[in-house]
Enzyme design. Structure first.
Site, PDB file in Angstrom:
ATOM      1  N   ASP A  30      52.743  57.481  53.664  1.00  0.00           N
ATOM      2  CA  ASP A  30      51.449  57.462  54.358  1.00  0.00           C
ATOM      3  C   ASP A  30      51.412  58.608  55.362  1.00  0.00           C
ATOM      4  O   ASP A  30      52.443  58.969  55.922  1.00  0.00           O
ATOM      5  CB  ASP A  30      51.227  56.117  55.071  1.00  0.00           C
ATOM      6  CG  ASP A  30      49.743  55.830  55.297  1.00  0.00           C
ATOM      7  OD1 ASP A  30      49.185  54.939  54.606  1.00  0.00           O
ATOM      8  OD2 ASP A  30      49.116  56.521  56.140  1.00  0.00           O
ATOM      9  N   PHE A 258      34.101  30.253  44.227  1.00  0.00           N
ATOM     10  CA  PHE A 258      33.091  31.199  44.706  1.00  0.00           C
ATOM     11  C   PHE A 258      31.682  30.623  44.653  1.00  0.00           C
ATOM     12  O   PHE A 258      30.719  31.292  44.323  1.00  0.00           O
ATOM     13  CB  PHE A 258      33.194  32.542  43.959  1.00  0.00           C
ATOM     14  CG  PHE A 258      34.258  33.416  44.587  1.00  0.00           C
ATOM     15  CD1 PHE A 258      35.587  33.024  44.549  1.00  0.00           C
ATOM     16  CD2 PHE A 258      33.934  34.588  45.241  1.00  0.00           C
ATOM     17  CE1 PHE A 258      36.575  33.778  45.172  1.00  0.00           C
ATOM     18  CE2 PHE A 258      34.919  35.342  45.865  1.00  0.00           C
ATOM     19  CZ  PHE A 258      36.235  34.936  45.834  1.00  0.00           C
ATOM     20  N   GLY A 262      26.383  30.295  52.286  1.00  0.00           N
ATOM     21  CA  GLY A 262      26.378  30.477  53.736  1.00  0.00           C
ATOM     22  C   GLY A 262      25.946  31.870  54.124  1.00  0.00           C
ATOM     23  O   GLY A 262      25.014  32.432  53.539  1.00  0.00           O
ATOM     24  N   CYS A 269      35.574  45.436  50.070  1.00  0.00           N
ATOM     25  CA  CYS A 269      35.363  45.697  48.639  1.00  0.00           C
ATOM     26  C   CYS A 269      33.985  45.321  48.111  1.00  0.00           C
ATOM     27  O   CYS A 269      33.321  46.163  47.505  1.00  0.00           O
ATOM     28  CB  CYS A 269      36.442  44.980  47.838  1.00  0.00           C
ATOM     29  SG  CYS A 269      38.065  45.707  48.117  1.00  0.00           S
TER      30      CYS A 269
HETATM   31  N1  LIG Z   1      41.630  45.969  50.566  1.00  0.00           N
HETATM   32  C1  LIG Z   1      41.752  45.286  49.433  1.00  0.00           C
HETATM   33  O1  LIG Z   1      41.978  44.075  49.447  1.00  0.00           O
HETATM   34  C2  LIG Z   1      41.596  45.972  48.089  1.00  0.00           C
HETATM   35  C3  LIG Z   1      41.826  45.242  46.914  1.00  0.00           C
HETATM   36  C4  LIG Z   1      41.727  45.890  45.684  1.00  0.00           C
HETATM   37  C5  LIG Z   1      41.417  47.248  45.627  1.00  0.00           C
HETATM   38  N2  LIG Z   1      41.199  47.932  46.775  1.00  0.00           N
HETATM   39  C6  LIG Z   1      40.978  49.389  46.679  1.00  0.00           C
HETATM   40  O2  LIG Z   1      42.223  50.010  47.003  1.00  0.00           O
HETATM   41  C7  LIG Z   1      42.008  51.230  47.720  1.00  0.00           C
HETATM   42  C8  LIG Z   1      42.731  51.185  49.049  1.00  0.00           C
HETATM   43  O3  LIG Z   1      42.123  50.216  49.869  1.00  0.00           O
HETATM   44  P1  LIG Z   1      42.784  49.719  51.243  1.00  0.00           P
HETATM   45  O4  LIG Z   1      41.924  48.625  51.735  1.00  0.00           O
HETATM   46  O5  LIG Z   1      44.236  49.474  51.061  1.00  0.00           O
HETATM   47  O6  LIG Z   1      42.602  51.042  52.153  1.00  0.00           O
HETATM   48  P2  LIG Z   1      43.263  51.335  53.571  1.00  0.00           P
HETATM   49  O7  LIG Z   1      42.325  52.217  54.293  1.00  0.00           O
HETATM   50  O8  LIG Z   1      43.709  50.054  54.203  1.00  0.00           O
HETATM   51  O9  LIG Z   1      44.603  52.169  53.220  1.00  0.00           O
HETATM   52  C9  LIG Z   1      44.626  53.474  52.774  1.00  0.00           C
HETATM   53  C10 LIG Z   1      45.853  54.170  53.343  1.00  0.00           C
HETATM   54  O10 LIG Z   1      45.993  55.468  52.757  1.00  0.00           O
HETATM   55  C11 LIG Z   1      46.514  56.345  53.734  1.00  0.00           C
HETATM   56  N3  LIG Z   1      46.284  57.743  53.339  1.00  0.00           N
HETATM   57  C12 LIG Z   1      45.151  58.473  53.434  1.00  0.00           C
HETATM   58  N4  LIG Z   1      45.364  59.724  52.987  1.00  0.00           N
HETATM   59  C13 LIG Z   1      46.655  59.790  52.600  1.00  0.00           C
HETATM   60  C14 LIG Z   1      47.466  60.826  52.046  1.00  0.00           C
HETATM   61  N5  LIG Z   1      46.988  62.052  51.810  1.00  0.00           N
HETATM   62  N6  LIG Z   1      48.744  60.537  51.783  1.00  0.00           N
HETATM   63  C15 LIG Z   1      49.263  59.308  52.037  1.00  0.00           C
HETATM   64  N7  LIG Z   1      48.536  58.290  52.553  1.00  0.00           N
HETATM   65  C16 LIG Z   1      47.254  58.536  52.823  1.00  0.00           C
HETATM   66  C17 LIG Z   1      45.789  55.940  55.002  1.00  0.00           C
HETATM   67  O11 LIG Z   1      46.447  56.406  56.162  1.00  0.00           O
HETATM   68  C18 LIG Z   1      45.791  54.398  54.862  1.00  0.00           C
HETATM   69  O12 LIG Z   1      46.914  53.817  55.500  1.00  0.00           O
HETATM   70  C19 LIG Z   1      40.487  51.393  47.802  1.00  0.00           C
HETATM   71  O13 LIG Z   1      40.033  52.170  46.729  1.00  0.00           O
HETATM   72  C20 LIG Z   1      39.978  49.968  47.654  1.00  0.00           C
HETATM   73  O14 LIG Z   1      38.682  49.914  47.135  1.00  0.00           O
HETATM   74  C21 LIG Z   1      41.297  47.340  48.009  1.00  0.00           C
HETATM   75  O1  LIG Z   2      32.481  31.062  47.758  1.00  0.00           O
HETATM   76  C1  LIG Z   2      32.607  32.071  48.466  1.00  0.00           C
HETATM   77  C2  LIG Z   2      33.716  32.961  48.369  1.00  0.00           C
HETATM   78  C3  LIG Z   2      33.767  34.076  49.199  1.00  0.00           C
HETATM   79  N1  LIG Z   2      32.784  34.305  50.100  1.00  0.00           N
HETATM   80  C4  LIG Z   2      32.851  35.516  50.951  1.00  0.00           C
HETATM   81  O2  LIG Z   2      33.062  36.647  50.116  1.00  0.00           O
HETATM   82  C5  LIG Z   2      33.765  37.665  50.817  1.00  0.00           C
HETATM   83  C6  LIG Z   2      34.947  38.168  49.992  1.00  0.00           C
HETATM   84  O3  LIG Z   2      35.919  37.147  49.879  1.00  0.00           O
HETATM   85  P1  LIG Z   2      37.173  37.282  48.896  1.00  0.00           P
HETATM   86  O4  LIG Z   2      36.711  37.709  47.584  1.00  0.00           O
HETATM   87  O5  LIG Z   2      37.928  36.019  48.979  1.00  0.00           O
HETATM   88  O6  LIG Z   2      38.036  38.416  49.633  1.00  0.00           O
HETATM   89  P2  LIG Z   2      38.273  39.977  49.334  1.00  0.00           P
HETATM   90  O7  LIG Z   2      39.552  40.340  49.987  1.00  0.00           O
HETATM   91  O8  LIG Z   2      37.066  40.762  49.687  1.00  0.00           O
HETATM   92  O9  LIG Z   2      38.531  40.051  47.758  1.00  0.00           O
HETATM   93  C7  LIG Z   2      37.572  40.585  46.844  1.00  0.00           C
HETATM   94  O10 LIG Z   2      37.638  42.013  46.838  1.00  0.00           O
HETATM   95  C8  LIG Z   2      38.964  42.527  46.528  1.00  0.00           C
HETATM   96  C9  LIG Z   2      38.901  44.022  46.703  1.00  0.00           C
HETATM   97  O11 LIG Z   2      38.335  44.666  45.609  1.00  0.00           O
HETATM   98  C10 LIG Z   2      39.323  42.092  45.117  1.00  0.00           C
HETATM   99  O12 LIG Z   2      40.607  42.630  44.782  1.00  0.00           O
HETATM  100  C11 LIG Z   2      39.328  40.572  45.030  1.00  0.00           C
HETATM  101  O13 LIG Z   2      39.609  40.156  43.696  1.00  0.00           O
HETATM  102  C12 LIG Z   2      37.943  40.052  45.457  1.00  0.00           C
HETATM  103  O14 LIG Z   2      37.930  38.617  45.482  1.00  0.00           O
HETATM  104  C13 LIG Z   2      34.176  37.032  52.156  1.00  0.00           C
HETATM  105  O15 LIG Z   2      33.311  37.485  53.162  1.00  0.00           O
HETATM  106  C14 LIG Z   2      34.023  35.545  51.920  1.00  0.00           C
HETATM  107  O16 LIG Z   2      33.717  34.838  53.109  1.00  0.00           O
HETATM  108  C15 LIG Z   2      31.705  33.449  50.214  1.00  0.00           C
HETATM  109  O17 LIG Z   2      30.804  33.658  51.025  1.00  0.00           O
HETATM  110  N2  LIG Z   2      31.653  32.346  49.394  1.00  0.00           N
END
Ligand SMILES: NC(=O)c1ccc[n+]([C@@H]2O[C@H](COP(=O)([O-])OP(=O)(O)OC[C@H]3O[C@@H](n4cnc5c(N)ncnc54)[C@H](O)[C@@H]3O)[C@@H](O)[C@H]2O)c1
Ligand SMILES: O=c1ccn([C@@H]2O[C@H](COP(=O)(O)OP(=O)(O)O[C@H]3O[C@H](CO)[C@@H](O)[C@H](O)[C@H]3O)[C@@H](O)[C@H]2O)c(=O)[nH]1
Length: 431
Positions: A30, A258, A262, A269
């Site tokens: 990172d 899901f 509310g 995401c």
């Molecule tokens: N947050 C989730 O639950 C979730 C779930 C599924 C998919 N995603 C996807 O995954 C991706 C990452 O999401 P996130 O929430 O983890 O983002 P985040 O912002 O929490 O993390 C990204 C990290 O990358 C680092 N970074 C930036 N430029 C860099 C570089 N040049 N070299 C090394 N590190 C670098 C940043 O400092 C940061 O720590 C996004 O595309 C998101 O849509 C997120």
């Molecule tokens: O019945 C429900 C379920 C969820 N939520 C809301 O929906 C949002 C998202 O919730 P959740 O999906 O549990 O969390 P995320 O971490 O945003 O996860 C979603 O987004 C991620 C990032 O892409 C995906 O990886 C996951 O599969 C997908 O569920 C939150 O604000 C929840 O409060 C509701 O209002 N009602």
């Protein structure tokens, strides 16, 4: 396997720690020195249940962190997990991912032998071929499909249950264009597949894999918006939408998950991904009417809460408790949180906000520095003329006598978590 993860944020840190736990040697890379130092100290840079234990166990052993992209030359696979945020028009901003891809490609130039680059960041179909592969080729001087492979492997973990979701996935999706890339992905995930007997592994193309991620998220966001619209109608007809949801959820084609109506969906995401898909659709002259409505219903829910509260309390000049700031329980993340929209609205209408969240107050204080942040739900309620409940933290369900300290016991619940009690004016948003 030796694995590098570029980007140690919410996804990258979880993936790196879980892969270390599954037996791989993992280096998290990172650009943020503080994140790197935190991981190397055996601590986690984010709040995520189960993650502190994994990082503590493996840091200094199978898990290490660095700011040096060169570290990936000692690995077989590099997972790209950098952010892909929204631009003003909803389309995704690839600049950070492309910069990190360039760093990755430059390091790959020094690597002998085959290397697999796995894109875990969420990107629109077509962007890999058009924007990511060319950067890797130019920076490494190698050819995609020969010197290195590129695969799309979307992540479905949810915040608050990310470790559990990663370790017990519903499915794995591998998007690649050649057998070698599929082979390396199978090797990477083999320990997880062995631990989860029968987990479906979907092998598909890069573009399809990228679309699966968007389809998954907009489907779920759409499901919530649909139950919210039904809930809004139910409320007008004095119908308990939760009883309706319980009943329709028994139909396996609908499923009970899901269906909690509310104040709506937030997070890093759902908002970003629905906007990105709408923008992508428009870019090819398709009007995504249903997706627009999914977002429209969601945007309205916090406003409906404020209107409900205003039916019972003058907002201007009165103290309003805001319970819950995180976009969902179990996380300190406020990205896309409904609380940000609600606080904005409260401040606009002249209310004095007293906000509480068990872990997300610091993040919200950066956004709204002038709001009063208190140490407990009880302190927020004390002397307040009304309360909005925006996150379903368990502790809000246990609140009881605390409501008696309110100047006016008016509670608008956006998450069906508070137990109504005698003497309280209680409004459920969708029931
Ligand atoms: N947050 C989730 O639950 C979730 C779930 C599924 C998919 N995603 C996807 O995954 C991706 C990452 O999401 P996130 O929430 O983890 O983002 P985040 O912002 O929490 O993390 C990204 C990290 O990358 C680092 N970074 C930036 N430029 C860099 C570089 N040049 N070299 C090394 N590190 C670098 C940043 O400092 C940061 O720590 C996004 O595309 C998101 O849509 C997120
Ligand atoms: O019945 C429900 C379920 C969820 N939520 C809301 O929906 C949002 C998202 O919730 P959740 O999906 O549990 O969390 P995320 O971490 O945003 O996860 C979603 O987004 C991620 C990032 O892409 C995906 O990886 C996951 O599969 C997908 O569920 C939150 O604000 C929840 O409060 C509701 O209002 N009602």
């Amino acid at each position: 396997m030796n694995v590098s993860v570029v980007g140690s944020g919410y996804v990258g840190t979880t993936v790196a720690a879980c892969l270390a736990d599954l037996g791989h040697d993992v280096v998290a890379i990172d650009i943020d020195q503080e994140i790197v130092d935190t991981v190397n100290a055996g601590e986690t840079p984010i709040h995520e249940p189960g993650l502190p234990e994994l990082v503590e166990t493996h840091a200094g052993g199978r898990l290490r962190a660095t700011t040096e992209h060169d570290a990936l030359t000692d690995t077989d696979v590099t997972i790209l997990a950098m952010q892909t945020p929204s631009r003003e028009d909803g389309s995704i901003d690839l600049s950070v991912l492309k910069a990190g891809t360039r760093d990755t490609g430059e390091a790959l130039a020094e690597k002998d032998g085959y290397h697999l680059v796995v894109v875990k960041s969420t990107v629109i179909p077509g962007m890999i071929e058009a924007e990511i592969e060319p950067v890797l080729e130019e920076a490494s001087g190698k050819t995609a499909g020969e010197g290195f492979g590129v695969a799309v492997n979307p992540e479905f973990q949810s915040q608050g249950s990310a470790v559990e979701d990663f370790m017990q996935p519903d499915k794995l999706v591998f998007g690649a264009e050649d057998e070698r890339a599929f082979g390396a992905l199978h090797e990477l995930y083999n320990p997880l597949v062995e631990a989860n007997d029968g987990v479906p592994v979907v092998e598909t193309g890069q573009r399809e894999a990228a679309m699966v991620k968007y389809a998954n998220n907009v489907f779920l966001a759409g499901k919530i918006s649909l139950i919210n619209e039904l809930g809004n109608i139910c409320k007008e007809f004095d119908v308990d939408s939760y009883e309706v949801a319980d009943a329709i959820g028994l139909d396996e084609r609908i499923s009970e998950r899901f269906l909690r109506s509310g104040v709506g969906w937030g997070g890093s995401c759902f908002p970003k991904d629905t906007d990105a898909l709408r923008a992508a659709a428009r870019s090819v002259d398709y009007e995504p009417q249903l997706l627009d409505a999914v977002v429209g219903v969601n945007d309205n829910q916090p406003r409906r809460m404020l209107d409900l509260l205003a039916q019972h309390v003058d907002l201007a000049g009165n103290r309003i408790a805001v319970l819950g700031l995180a976009f969902k329980p179990g996380t300190d993340d406020i990205r896309g949180s409904r609380a940000t929209v609600a606080i904005d609205g409260l401040l606009e209408r002249g209310a004095d906000v007293a906000a509480y969240d068990p872990v997300a107050a610091d993040a919200m204080a950066e956004k709204f520095p002038d709001v009063e942040y208190v140490e407990s739900a009880a302190a927020a309620l004390d002397g307040s003329n009304g309360a909005l409940v925006l996150t379903d933290w368990d502790e809000f369900g246990a609140l009881d006598d605390e409501f008696e300290t309110m100047a006016d016991q008016v509670v608008v619940d956006g998450r069906r978590i508070v137990d109504p009690r005698e003497g309280m004016t209680y409004e459920g948003l969708t029931w």
